[in-house]
Design a protein around this motif. Structure first.
Motif, PDB file in Angstrom:
ATOM      1  N   THR A   4       0.869  -1.173   0.000  1.00  0.00           N
ATOM      2  CA  THR A   4       0.000   0.000   0.000  1.00  0.00           C
ATOM      3  C   THR A   4       0.904   1.220   0.000  1.00  0.00           C
ATOM      4  OG1 THR A   4      -1.769  -1.129   1.195  1.00  0.00           O
ATOM      5  CG2 THR A   4      -1.793   1.277   1.212  1.00  0.00           C
ATOM      6  N   LEU A   5       0.822   1.992  -1.060  1.00  0.00           N
ATOM      7  CA  LEU A   5       1.701   3.142  -1.253  1.00  0.00           C
ATOM      8  C   LEU A   5       0.875   4.423  -1.262  1.00  0.00           C
ATOM      9  CD1 LEU A   5       3.801   1.619  -4.186  1.00  0.00           C
ATOM     10  CD2 LEU A   5       4.476   1.733  -1.777  1.00  0.00           C
ATOM     11  N   VAL A   6       1.333   5.406  -0.506  1.00  0.00           N
ATOM     12  CA  VAL A   6       0.627   6.684  -0.434  1.00  0.00           C
ATOM     13  C   VAL A   6       1.483   7.749  -1.095  1.00  0.00           C
ATOM     14  CG1 VAL A   6       1.501   7.136   1.911  1.00  0.00           C
ATOM     15  CG2 VAL A   6      -0.552   8.317   1.098  1.00  0.00           C
ATOM     16  N   ILE A   7       0.836   8.608  -1.884  1.00  0.00           N
ATOM     17  CA  ILE A   7       1.536   9.600  -2.714  1.00  0.00           C
ATOM     18  C   ILE A   7       1.114  11.003  -2.298  1.00  0.00           C
ATOM     19  CG2 ILE A   7       1.859  10.467  -5.068  1.00  0.00           C
ATOM     20  CD1 ILE A   7       0.695   6.915  -4.620  1.00  0.00           C
ATOM     21  N   GLY A   8       2.099  11.888  -2.147  1.00  0.00           N
ATOM     22  CA  GLY A   8       1.830  13.261  -1.738  1.00  0.00           C
ATOM     23  C   GLY A   8       1.344  14.147  -2.865  1.00  0.00           C
ATOM     24  N   THR A  31      -1.441  -1.247  -4.142  1.00  0.00           N
ATOM     25  CA  THR A  31      -2.552  -0.310  -3.969  1.00  0.00           C
ATOM     26  C   THR A  31      -1.971   1.095  -3.847  1.00  0.00           C
ATOM     27  OG1 THR A  31      -3.973  -1.942  -2.875  1.00  0.00           O
ATOM     28  CG2 THR A  31      -4.462   0.393  -2.479  1.00  0.00           C
ATOM     29  N   LEU A  32      -2.477   2.012  -4.656  1.00  0.00           N
ATOM     30  CA  LEU A  32      -1.970   3.389  -4.672  1.00  0.00           C
ATOM     31  C   LEU A  32      -3.021   4.317  -4.077  1.00  0.00           C
ATOM     32  CD1 LEU A  32      -0.506   3.431  -8.309  1.00  0.00           C
ATOM     33  CD2 LEU A  32       0.645   2.801  -6.172  1.00  0.00           C
ATOM     34  N   ILE A  33      -2.624   5.041  -3.044  1.00  0.00           N
ATOM     35  CA  ILE A  33      -3.521   6.011  -2.406  1.00  0.00           C
ATOM     36  C   ILE A  33      -2.945   7.398  -2.624  1.00  0.00           C
ATOM     37  CG2 ILE A  33      -4.636   6.746  -0.278  1.00  0.00           C
ATOM     38  CD1 ILE A  33      -4.396   3.900   0.748  1.00  0.00           C
ATOM     39  N   LYS A  60      -5.108  -0.834  -8.479  1.00  0.00           N
ATOM     40  CA  LYS A  60      -6.093  -0.438  -7.484  1.00  0.00           C
ATOM     41  C   LYS A  60      -5.689   0.935  -6.965  1.00  0.00           C
ATOM     42  CE  LYS A  60      -8.338  -1.578  -3.133  1.00  0.00           C
ATOM     43  NZ  LYS A  60      -8.413  -2.509  -1.969  1.00  0.00           N
ATOM     44  N   CYS A  61      -6.496   1.935  -7.259  1.00  0.00           N
ATOM     45  CA  CYS A  61      -6.171   3.317  -6.893  1.00  0.00           C
ATOM     46  C   CYS A  61      -7.301   3.921  -6.067  1.00  0.00           C
ATOM     47  CB  CYS A  61      -5.969   4.176  -8.140  1.00  0.00           C
ATOM     48  SG  CYS A  61      -4.566   3.707  -9.161  1.00  0.00           S
ATOM     49  N   ILE A  62      -6.921   4.728  -5.096  1.00  0.00           N
ATOM     50  CA  ILE A  62      -7.878   5.466  -4.273  1.00  0.00           C
ATOM     51  C   ILE A  62      -7.428   6.918  -4.308  1.00  0.00           C
ATOM     52  CG2 ILE A  62      -8.937   5.696  -1.994  1.00  0.00           C
ATOM     53  CD1 ILE A  62      -8.052   2.729  -1.527  1.00  0.00           C
TER      54      ILE A  62
END
Length: 242
Positions: A4-8, A31-33, A60-62
């Motif tokens: 699960t990767l979160v992007i600024g 999963t990209l958030i 899978k993107c949020i």
């Protein structure tokens, strides 16, 4: 192996987005958030939204809603002008979209309308662009625009005594609701940092891509992160939001 990767906050920096996806070796298993503020600042906001739409079809993107994304939607859909937006990165975005046809713009309007105000995962981790004010959590928020405009959550995290126990009566109630909170919106460059910063259980992933910092992507489980080059070096003939 899935991550699960979160992007600024991207702020129109398409080249930086491409760099972090490559450097983090992002795959369809991940999963990209995205924490919002995809547009304004650098001159490739349409390309950024194109890329996000493309990623949504293969990964899978949020996608969270940022204040700049909402301002762009209001302008695209209603021609709602906002002088403050114009001065803080919106001018170059408006000029780019004025060159595009209605069919292209309608695809981006459709995407912008799908953005989420927040996301809570199965481990009770909250992902949100800016913050929230209700002491019972995001589901009880009276002012939904706070989800993408609020700054006191991060300010409180910065000012909190690190020795204060969560059991202390003075410990902020907002920090007790979720196991972790991931935000953007307020650049870490304001505290002279260009890497993701943790204060209390709040992780700020906005590392100043709109200004002199890089764009960041972070693995929420391991806390490993990858960054682009300082974004201004990728756009030497632009000023960003400086």
């Amino acid at each position: 192996m899935s991550r699960t990767l979160v992007i600024g906050d991207i702020h129109g920096a398409f080249k930086a987005l491409e760099q972090i996806l490559e450097r983090a070796e992002v795959s369809p298993n991940d999963t990209l958030i995205f924490l919002g503020d995809y547009v304004d600042g650098w001159g490739q906001s349409p390309e950024v939204l194109d890329k996000l739409i493309q990623l949504s079809q293969t990964h899978k993107c949020i996608f969270m809603r940022g204040n700049h994304d909402d301002l762009l939607l209001q302008w695209l859909e209603h021609k709602k002008d906002n002088p403050q937006w114009f001065q803080h990165g919106g001018e170059i975005t408006m000029k780019k979209y004025e060159m595009l046809d209605d069919h292209y713009k309608n695809q981006h309007i459709k995407f912008l309308k799908t953005l989420k105000n927040y996301f809570i995962d199965t481990q009770n981790r909250l992902f949100i662009h800016a913050g929230f004010t209700n002491l019972k959590g995001v589901e009880h928020e009276y002012f939904p625009k706070m989800f993408y405009w609020e700054r006191t959550l991060w300010e409180n995290a910065l000012s909190l005594n690190p020795n204060l126990s969560p059991n202390d009566i003075l410990y902020p109630k907002r920090f007790k609701i979720y196991s972790e909170i991931y935000i953007g919106h307020t650049p870490t460059t304001q505290i002279n940092q260009t890497t993701p910063q943790q204060k209390a259980n709040v992780w700020n992933i906005d590392t100043g891509a709109a200004f002199k910092g890089p764009l960041s992507i972070l693995d929420v489980n391991t806390k490993n992160f990858w960054q682009s080059d300082p974004v201004y070096t990728l756009y030497p003939h632009e000023n960003g939001r400086n």
